[in-house]
Design an enzyme around this catalytic site. Structure first.
Site, PDB file in Angstrom:
ATOM      1  CB  CYS A   1      -0.699   0.309   1.028  1.00  0.00           C
ATOM      2  SG  CYS A   1      -1.972   0.851   1.237  1.00  0.00           S
TER       3      CYS A   1
ATOM      4  CE1 TYR B   1     -19.944  15.834  18.438  1.00  0.00           C
ATOM      5  CE2 TYR B   1     -19.606  18.011  18.597  1.00  0.00           C
ATOM      6  CZ  TYR B   1     -20.347  17.196  18.627  1.00  0.00           C
ATOM      7  OH  TYR B   1     -22.289  17.382  18.870  1.00  0.00           O
TER       8      TYR B   1
ATOM      9  CG  ASP C   1     -13.148  17.860  14.629  1.00  0.00           C
ATOM     10  OD1 ASP C   1     -13.857  17.546  13.647  1.00  0.00           O
ATOM     11  OD2 ASP C   1     -11.660  17.478  14.611  1.00  0.00           O
TER      12      ASP C   1
ATOM     13  CB  CYS D   1     -14.441  14.299   7.732  1.00  0.00           C
ATOM     14  SG  CYS D   1     -15.625  13.757   9.339  1.00  0.00           S
TER      15      CYS D   1
END
Length: 479
Positions: free
Chosen positions: A176, A333, A405, A432
């Site tokens: 990877c 968070y 967040d 995100c």
């Protein structure tokens, strides 16, 4: 031409929607096409037809995209890890930024906001500090293997990533390119021992088997690795023995592995998290350094997966905060307190709030190790905590700014309600997921206006991005 399932049609891919599907139109009818690039002309087959849109898969690329590049990874196309290795990185960043703008416009109702230039990842490859590999009893077979019927690997064992769109099958990964090259050596040491043991991987259909996950965490700034092997609870001497063999092999062959942990989980949920863990060697802790702050993490603690990009992200947060030095800041968070500790030296006090007690313990340890005394961390569900914001403000100080967040699902409406009632002068939102961020902005628009946004990319070759937004209380903006 009537569009229906099975119909083949030529399309121009106009742009990419959030999530990665291409958008095309056939006689003003919207069609979402998977695994395509903007600017391609493709022959597609309709797989689903609805009243307002259709879905399709590409059959042939008739004209290549002007932004197409040669992917570096030999697993690209079948592995579910990278979607855009074949797309020029500058175009990836442009697409992500446009998706945030569209989400804010269509979902958030934001018509005017200052968009600062997007921040690219410092590294396009080898940028991740954590990878989660899955064991599986059904290996995804490549087309040439199926045609020749000459299998170099067993069909009933794999360690890698889920095949794109197939949760029950795993692509066996040899290399990877998203984490440091030493990761591949660790991966193959574990794989070879597990495969030779003849002990079966966990089967998500029958819920039988032993091997479940291999989690590798890498300190980009220190250079060492923490390895966590997750299995079901050992039921034999053989299973315990092979775990010890893996520990010995890693210690002998992979000098950069500083800690090896064996975790067990007998739950049906496919989450790379153990209910119990045992450190076989090392401290069970890994450290990262951002600016002048050292962070220590236990095996399950959250830290952004792109260390160098994380510093960019936190710098944007600090820039939007623009602290004068006497502020009380709440960090919702907060996880292991990474943002809290990063800004602690610039403000009077930070109050962090986090669901997981283990992460709070990491945050408190990080403060102690960095000799930071102006952070307080509270453990609990934010939905419940938000009902007591007034009490927390009385005890620790009313915030001049709040950082949020949340996870991908965004903030619960009860948390948003608590923020509106609290009425801090500014909120810095980190997200995100641009769609849930836009939804949260919409809910906060009763008292707040989004004035500034910046996209920070931590996830090259994927459809994910981080968004930072500054929301200011409306009366403060008008003044």
């Amino acid at each position: 031409m009537e569009l229906k399932r099975g119909t083949e049609v030529e399309l121009e891919i106009e742009k990419i929607a959030y999530g990665g599907h291409g958008i095309a139109r056939f006689e003003n009818f919207v069609i979402f096409v998977r695994n395509v690039l903007p600017g391609q002309r493709v022959l597609v087959k309709i797989t689903k037809k609805r009243s307002s849109y259709a879905e399709a898969i590409p059959m042939e690329v008739l004209r290549e995209s002007p932004w197409a590049v040669e992917p570096k990874c030999g697993h690209f196309g079948v592995c579910g890890g990278c979607l855009w290795q074949n797309l020029d990185y500058s175009k990836q960043l442009e697409i992500k930024t446009s998706q945030v703008k569209e989400s804010l416009s269509h979902i958030g109702g934001v018509s005017e906001v200052e968009f600062l230039p997007s921040v690219p990842s410092p590294e396009a490859f080898y940028y991740r500090n954590k990878l989660e590999f899955t064991f599986g009893p059904r290996r995804w077979l490549l087309s040439d293997e199926i045609e020749s019927d000459k299998l170099e690997k067993p069909k009933d064992f794999a360690l890698g990533f889920h095949a794109r769109g197939h949760w029950e099958k795993v692509v066996d990964i040899d290399e990877c390119l998203l984490q440091a090259p030493e990761t591949n050596r660790i991966l193959n040491v574990v794989k070879n021992i597990a495969k030779k043991s003849q002990i079966k991987p966990y089967d998500t259909l029958t819920h039988e088997g032993f091997w479940r996950f291999l989690v590798i965490r890498h300190s980009k700034t220190k250079g060492d690795f923490l390895v966590n092997l997750v299995t079901t609870s050992p039921a034999s001497v053989e299973e315990n023995s092979v775990i010890r063999q893996i520990a010995d092999e890693l210690k002998g062959k992979c000098a950069k592995v500083s800690s090896f942990i064996h975790s067990t989980s007998d739950k049906k949920a496919q989450i790379a998290y153990g209910d119990s863990s045992k450190v076989l060697f090392g401290t069970g802790i890994i450290k990262e350094v951002l600016e002048n702050v050292t962070y220590s993490f236990s095996v399950n603690s959250f830290f952004q997966t792109n260390t160098l990009g994380t510093k960019n992200l936190y710098d944007v947060v600090a820039d939007f905060l623009k602290p004068a030095g006497d502020e009380v800041v709440w960090d919702l968070y907060c996880g292991a307190g990474t943002i809290s500790i990063y800004i602690a030296g610039r403000v009077k006090k930070v109050i962090g709030m986090e669901l997981f007690p283990e992460a709070v313990r990491d945050a408190e340890r990080n403060c102690e190790e960095n000799k930071i005394t102006n952070c307080v961390f509270l453990s609990g569900d934010l939905r419940e905590i938000s009902r007591n914001f007034d009490t927390i403000a009385e005890r620790y100080g009313k915030p001049q700014a709040i950082i949020t967040d949340p996870p991908r699902a965004g903030m619960h409406k009860d948390v948003v309600k608590g923020l509106l009632e609290l009425g801090a002068p500014k909120i810095i939102g980190v997200s995100c997921n641009p769609t849930t961020f836009a939804r949260d902005v919409k809910m906060l628009s009763e008292k707040y206006r989004l004035t500034k946004v910046r996209v920070v990319d931590l996830f090259p070759h994927t459809t994910h991005m981080e968004t930072v937004g500054l929301l200011e209380k409306i009366h403060a903006v008008e003044k």
